[in-house]
Design a protein around this motif. Structure first.
Motif, PDB file in Angstrom:
ATOM      1  N   SER A   8       0.814  -1.219   0.000  1.00 10.81           N
ATOM      2  CA  SER A   8       0.000   0.000   0.000  1.00 10.81           C
ATOM      3  C   SER A   8       0.845   1.266   0.000  1.00 10.81           C
ATOM      4  O   SER A   8       0.474   2.263  -0.612  1.00 10.81           O
ATOM      5  CB  SER A   8      -0.931   0.005   1.220  1.00 10.81           C
ATOM      6  OG  SER A   8      -1.837  -1.063   1.171  1.00 10.81           O
ATOM      7  N   GLU A   9       1.981   1.236   0.707  1.00 10.97           N
ATOM      8  CA  GLU A   9       2.838   2.405   0.826  1.00 10.97           C
ATOM      9  C   GLU A   9       4.230   2.089   0.275  1.00 10.97           C
ATOM     10  O   GLU A   9       4.645   0.931   0.238  1.00 10.97           O
ATOM     11  CB  GLU A   9       2.965   2.827   2.296  1.00 10.97           C
ATOM     12  CG  GLU A   9       1.646   3.111   2.990  1.00 10.97           C
ATOM     13  CD  GLU A   9       1.019   4.409   2.525  1.00 10.97           C
ATOM     14  OE1 GLU A   9       1.765   5.398   2.369  1.00 10.97           O
ATOM     15  OE2 GLU A   9      -0.212   4.442   2.328  1.00 10.97           O
ATOM     16  N   TYR A  10       4.948   3.138  -0.137  1.00  8.36           N
ATOM     17  CA  TYR A  10       6.304   2.938  -0.639  1.00  8.36           C
ATOM     18  C   TYR A  10       7.214   4.086  -0.208  1.00  8.36           C
ATOM     19  O   TYR A  10       6.755   5.193   0.121  1.00  8.36           O
ATOM     20  CB  TYR A  10       6.317   2.787  -2.164  1.00  8.36           C
ATOM     21  CG  TYR A  10       5.818   3.989  -2.946  1.00  8.36           C
ATOM     22  CD1 TYR A  10       6.711   4.963  -3.408  1.00  8.36           C
ATOM     23  CD2 TYR A  10       4.470   4.158  -3.237  1.00  8.36           C
ATOM     24  CE1 TYR A  10       6.272   6.062  -4.135  1.00  8.36           C
ATOM     25  CE2 TYR A  10       4.017   5.246  -3.962  1.00  8.36           C
ATOM     26  CZ  TYR A  10       4.917   6.189  -4.407  1.00  8.36           C
ATOM     27  OH  TYR A  10       4.471   7.281  -5.133  1.00  8.36           O
ATOM     28  N   ASN A  11       8.519   3.809  -0.208  1.00  6.55           N
ATOM     29  CA  ASN A  11       9.539   4.807   0.107  1.00  6.55           C
ATOM     30  C   ASN A  11      10.251   5.228  -1.175  1.00  6.55           C
ATOM     31  O   ASN A  11      10.294   4.471  -2.151  1.00  6.55           O
ATOM     32  CB  ASN A  11      10.564   4.240   1.085  1.00  6.55           C
ATOM     33  CG  ASN A  11       9.935   3.846   2.403  1.00  6.55           C
ATOM     34  OD1 ASN A  11       9.215   4.627   3.003  1.00  6.55           O
ATOM     35  ND2 ASN A  11      10.200   2.630   2.855  1.00  6.55           N
TER      36      ASN A  11
ATOM     37  N   VAL B  78      14.018  10.362   0.743  1.00 10.55           N
ATOM     38  CA  VAL B  78      12.896  11.287   0.913  1.00 10.55           C
ATOM     39  C   VAL B  78      12.129  10.859   2.162  1.00 10.55           C
ATOM     40  O   VAL B  78      11.670   9.716   2.240  1.00 10.55           O
ATOM     41  CB  VAL B  78      11.970  11.272  -0.316  1.00 10.55           C
ATOM     42  CG1 VAL B  78      10.795  12.220  -0.102  1.00 10.55           C
ATOM     43  CG2 VAL B  78      12.747  11.650  -1.575  1.00 10.55           C
ATOM     44  N   PRO B  79      11.985  11.733   3.165  1.00  6.92           N
ATOM     45  CA  PRO B  79      11.290  11.348   4.404  1.00  6.92           C
ATOM     46  C   PRO B  79       9.832  10.956   4.142  1.00  6.92           C
ATOM     47  O   PRO B  79       9.179  11.483   3.242  1.00  6.92           O
ATOM     48  CB  PRO B  79      11.374  12.617   5.254  1.00  6.92           C
ATOM     49  CG  PRO B  79      12.523  13.389   4.705  1.00  6.92           C
ATOM     50  CD  PRO B  79      12.531  13.102   3.235  1.00  6.92           C
ATOM     51  N   GLY B  80       9.332  10.020   4.958  1.00  5.37           N
ATOM     52  CA  GLY B  80       7.935   9.630   4.880  1.00  5.37           C
ATOM     53  C   GLY B  80       7.687   8.533   3.856  1.00  5.37           C
ATOM     54  O   GLY B  80       8.605   8.027   3.199  1.00  5.37           O
ATOM     55  N   THR B  81       6.424   8.182   3.745  1.00  3.71           N
ATOM     56  CA  THR B  81       5.993   7.175   2.766  1.00  3.71           C
ATOM     57  C   THR B  81       4.922   7.772   1.872  1.00  3.71           C
ATOM     58  O   THR B  81       4.308   8.786   2.200  1.00  3.71           O
ATOM     59  CB  THR B  81       5.443   5.917   3.463  1.00  3.71           C
ATOM     60  OG1 THR B  81       4.293   6.281   4.253  1.00  3.71           O
ATOM     61  CG2 THR B  81       6.494   5.274   4.347  1.00  3.71           C
ATOM     62  N   PHE B  82       4.674   7.077   0.753  1.00  3.68           N
ATOM     63  CA  PHE B  82       3.709   7.544  -0.236  1.00  3.68           C
ATOM     64  C   PHE B  82       2.754   6.401  -0.594  1.00  3.68           C
ATOM     65  O   PHE B  82       3.132   5.226  -0.554  1.00  3.68           O
ATOM     66  CB  PHE B  82       4.440   8.064  -1.480  1.00  3.68           C
ATOM     67  CG  PHE B  82       5.405   9.173  -1.171  1.00  3.68           C
ATOM     68  CD1 PHE B  82       5.001  10.498  -1.178  1.00  3.68           C
ATOM     69  CD2 PHE B  82       6.724   8.893  -0.826  1.00  3.68           C
ATOM     70  CE1 PHE B  82       5.884  11.514  -0.862  1.00  3.68           C
ATOM     71  CE2 PHE B  82       7.621   9.895  -0.517  1.00  3.68           C
ATOM     72  CZ  PHE B  82       7.198  11.219  -0.527  1.00  3.68           C
ATOM     73  N   THR B  83       1.550   6.752  -0.928  1.00  8.54           N
ATOM     74  CA  THR B  83       0.503   5.758  -1.162  1.00  8.54           C
ATOM     75  C   THR B  83       0.474   5.312  -2.611  1.00  8.54           C
ATOM     76  O   THR B  83       0.443   6.146  -3.522  1.00  8.54           O
ATOM     77  CB  THR B  83      -0.878   6.333  -0.777  1.00  8.54           C
ATOM     78  OG1 THR B  83      -0.856   6.722   0.595  1.00  8.54           O
ATOM     79  CG2 THR B  83      -1.967   5.290  -0.993  1.00  8.54           C
TER      80      THR B  83
END
Length: 333
Positions: A229-232, A286-291
């Motif tokens: 669901s999420e990626y870095n 890149v900080p955080g995750t993306f959907t």
């Protein structure tokens, strides 16, 4: 003595009764005009992969014929059609496999007979007529996964037990028709984590009309996949310290005609509507995750890379052309 004899005969009758029931489960027996071989107890293990692994076959053999009068062999020219149905957990339209967290994966099933006639098998248990042959011939059950159905699914194995039923449609003669309604098989579909970056082009950088403005450019791309669901996101500059170029800056443009170096900044956004993104750190991450919002086909852009060269840097340039090769890495979370 008479009572003991009656008891013995009763036990013998029960033994014969149970013996016949067990024999009836030999779906491949030569004593049947309809034979189903190498299906009962089998498992289809499918490794899902978009483009090559949406479908997989469970191969076995079927014969459906009319006995000759002595019931010793199939009639050489009288093949009997037979009806096929498959039952399992379903939503009325698709069969359902259950995976991690009791989440279900819908699949469709088709059946191909020995004459290469293929038909979809309804999930509601309805029967489909297929063509018979007077000898055992290869047939196949095909399980297909819709790539859209894998979106948001956790990686893992999705599984379900199935029951295959088959019966001859008629015209069997005095020997009677054969019918099976409890042939069991299992389907396992493994959903791996797969991720792609597509629709990525070179990014031209053009100086603005005002020397007080930074050079700013965006490149819309697509990130897609299955099984997560999420990626870095992380970036690597071949000229910079994030790469192996031995540069002075994390992200660095090198002059084509001189040794001059120009730093630049990279940011990323998980949509194409964003006006700016999250800046990459000095190590490229890149900080955080993306959907994730799409599958591996990635037909439309859904993310953006932002490149910025500050005014104080580009106005100090001593060369006329600067280049770098920027790598993006996306990793399922």
């Amino acid at each position: 003595m008479r009572q003991l004899t009656k008891l013995f005969l009763l036990l013998l009758a029960l033994t014969l009764l149970f013996g016949n029931k067990a024999f009836a489960n030999d779906y491949c027996s030569v004593d049947f005009a309809l034979r189903v071989c190498n299906l009962d107890g089998e498992t289809l293990d499918q490794q899902y992969a978009t483009g090559t692994g949406e479908s997989a076959n469970l191969n076995f053999e079927v014969q459906s014929c009319k006995w000759q009068s002595n019931k010793s062999a199939c009639h050489p020219s009288n093949f009997l059609a037979y009806l096929v149905s498959i039952t399992a957990d379903n939503d009325g339209t698709n069969f359902l496999l259950t995976g991690p967290g009791n989440v279900t994966l819908p699949v469709s099933i088709s059946y191909t007979d020995a004459t290469n006639f293929s038909a979809a098998i309804p999930a509601d248990g309805s029967e489909v007529e297929m063509n018979g042959t007077n000898t055992l011939q290869p047939v196949a059950i095909t399980v297909t996964v819709d790539p859209l159905a894998t979106q948001g699914l956790a990686p893992g194995t999705y599984s379900a037990p199935f029951t295959f039923s088959a019966r001859q449609t008629g015209g069997c003669g005095s020997s009677g028709c054969t019918e099976f309604n409890d042939i069991a098989f299992t389907v396992n579909v493994t959903i791996p984590s797969q991720i792609v970056v597509r629709r990525l082009n070179d990014i031209p950088l053009t100086r603005p009309s005002s020397a007080s403005q930074p050079i700013f450019q965006r490149e819309d791309i697509c990130v897609g996949g299955t099984g997560f669901s999420e990626y870095n996101v992380s970036f690597l500059s071949e000229n910079g310290t994030t790469g192996t170029g031995g540069g002075s800056y994390p992200f660095q443009l090198n002059g084509s005609n001189t040794m001059d170096a120009m730093p630049y900044e990279v940011a990323f956004a998980g949509s194409v509507s964003a006006a700016s993104g999250t800046s990459a750190a000095s190590d490229g991450a890149v900080p955080g995750t993306f959907t994730r919002t799409t599958d591996l086909s990635c037909n439309l852009d859904n993310a953006t890379i932002f490149i910025t060269v500050q005014a104080s840097d580009w106005t100090s340039a001593v060369d006329t052309q600067y280049t770098d090769t920027l790598h993006i890495t996306v990793t399922p979370e």
